[in-house]
Design an enzyme around this catalytic site. Structure first.
Site, PDB file in Angstrom:
ATOM      1  CB  ALA B 105       7.753   5.221  -1.393  1.00 52.12           C
ATOM      2  CE  LYS B 106      13.099  -1.662  -1.775  1.00 55.51           C
ATOM      3  NZ  LYS B 106      13.364  -0.489  -2.523  1.00 55.51           N
TER       4      LYS B 106
END
Lengths: 303, 303
Positions: B105-106
């Protein structure tokens, strides 16, 4: 011919006389009793519907009073897929009310992954269509490329994190690289992309920078490297920044009034004193007063 | 007592004999004819259902063959809210198949916003519950705090971007700060957080680092600063990194075999040669062969 995001934004803020942007951060725990209903369990569709009613009521207050609304996607994502369905409806409602939408997503990835994110948010076919989105460029310039292409095609805008206003921002953003703080190097990295998204009627670029409101000296340094980038300045109001400080990176426009970005307030506009009520009229008055006050302060400080 | 994420991961990779992680990046444009159906328009619920069938079929191949699956949230987000509903079902299916899930997802934000993201993904009540998530720490150490608290409470894991493998990674991550590349400073910033999430049976920390597979020297430098952090090494296979290079940051474990993280392959496992077919058996064979080959190469390189 469609106008660029920067032109749309600047023309609206000029017409309104202030650069106030209303943050839309629907914290479940802060919703007033007027809207609360049931157990408010994240993941339950009913909870997302409560958030939706709150957001639509807020958009009714914002319409005609601000140029831009900035939903924070985390508060929708935290509700699971029903939250994203609510976000889609809130975005649609904002467009109907003629509000520009900057989605605060802070996405950052590369290649086809960045392209997939851009497809979610930019362009006529995007299921969560917005006018602009916030980004994180730690992965490098190539992580921006798919976004810049999508923004060009969709006349959309991008705001990239440069220097934020949280205490921990100094941990990395202020580290000296050959004597220059990292965030100024980030601004330099953005300059060619800003050039590609410049060139509308107003001369402003649709590649902007997110710049915390608390450090005016930093705003001047970034303005030197990004002379025509819009600044998105969060943290006005609740986080304590004064109007003059928030406008530190703005420059004189036509008639000498300052312009060049947005000043955003979230909690101060969405949960102001007097809004924690069951009374619909009292709630509307509280929101309207908070909006008028913030808009008035900023409009006056524009000179 | 629940085991830590690091213990769960290490015990499974030891049992399987390899650290292969299967990326789940369902590019719409790459889906084989076996799964394609209709107009495949992003935003349409039918399209999300096509992606769901593809992902569930892939999970059936992964189950028992890899310890961890890594869905890339962008490819679900690009389908709008139906895509997030599909993601929720895919996560549930992965848990049922006893696969650990690292969500790529960063995310990176601060305060209550970071808390809202963490509430989406970590903990028994999370609507999109996963075992670990990837993060971006450009905003500073305080942006990690809500995640670390949530990970402690949920026995979950975190992988923070340190040095990525895209060409543009050098733009910022390699900039010299007092003679030390920025990514090493990032690793140093993570060290105290890694300490807080260490201490299970295996001694490994649930605060890990994302480290591209293409620069072994960099892996050694990060390993010095984060001796007990799991490394998530993407880019194996399709992006060309060889097994020995991908394992550069791994260290000898019990019996002398290398351990200390995950090596991830996405396209190479999901869209291998022979998988672009209408034949279900041929598709299964192509995926199984790609999995067995990557797992075999990595297992052999562990020594």
């Amino acid at each position: 011919v469609a106008r660029s995001f920067a032109d749309r934004l600047i023309q609206r803020t000029r017409a309104l006389g202030h650069p106030l942007c209303a943050g839309l951060d629907p914290h479940l725990g802060l919703l007033p009793p007027l809207f609360r209903h049931g157990a408010m369990r994240p993941g339950a569709p009913e909870t997302a519907e409560v958030v939706e009613r709150f957001c639509l009521a807020a958009l009714d207050r914002f319409a005609g009073r601000v140029a831009v609304v900035k939903p924070q996607v985390a508060f929708f994502e935290s509700l699971g897929w029903p939250g994203l369905r609510t976000l889609a409806r809130v975005l649609e409602a904002a467009h109907q009310r003629d509000l520009l939408v900057v989605l605060d997503a802070k996405r950052g990835d590369i290649g086809s992954t960045a392209g997939a994110y851009a497809a979610a948010y930019l362009g006529a076919e995007a299921p969560l269509r917005v006018d602009a989105v916030t980004l994180n460029v730690y992965m490098g310039g190539d992580s921006l490329e798919p976004w810049v292409k999508a923004a060009e095609a969709a006349d959309a805008g991008l705001f990239v994190l440069v220097r934020t206003s949280n205490p921990g921002a100094a941990d990395l953003q202020d580290l000296p690289v050959d004597g220059i703080p990292l965030f100024e190097r980030v601004a330099g990295l953005l300059a060619p992309f800003a050039g590609r998204l410049a060139g509308g009627e107003t001369g402003w670029s649709s590649l902007g920078a997110v710049l915390g409101a608390t450090w005016p000296d930093q705003a001047h340094a970034v303005r030197e490297r990004l002379p025509r980038s819009l600044f998105l300045v969060p943290g006005y109001g609740a986080q304590g920044a004064a109007a003059a400080e928030a406008l530190a990176g703005f420059v004189p426009g036509p008639g000498g009034r300052l312009e060049g970005g947005l000043v955003s307030s979230s909690r101060g506009l969405l949960f102001p004193p007097g809004s924690d009520t069951e009374d619909a009229s009292a709630w509307e008055r509280a929101i309207d007063q908070a909006l008028d006050r913030a808009a008035g302060e900023l409009g006056e400080a524009l000179g």
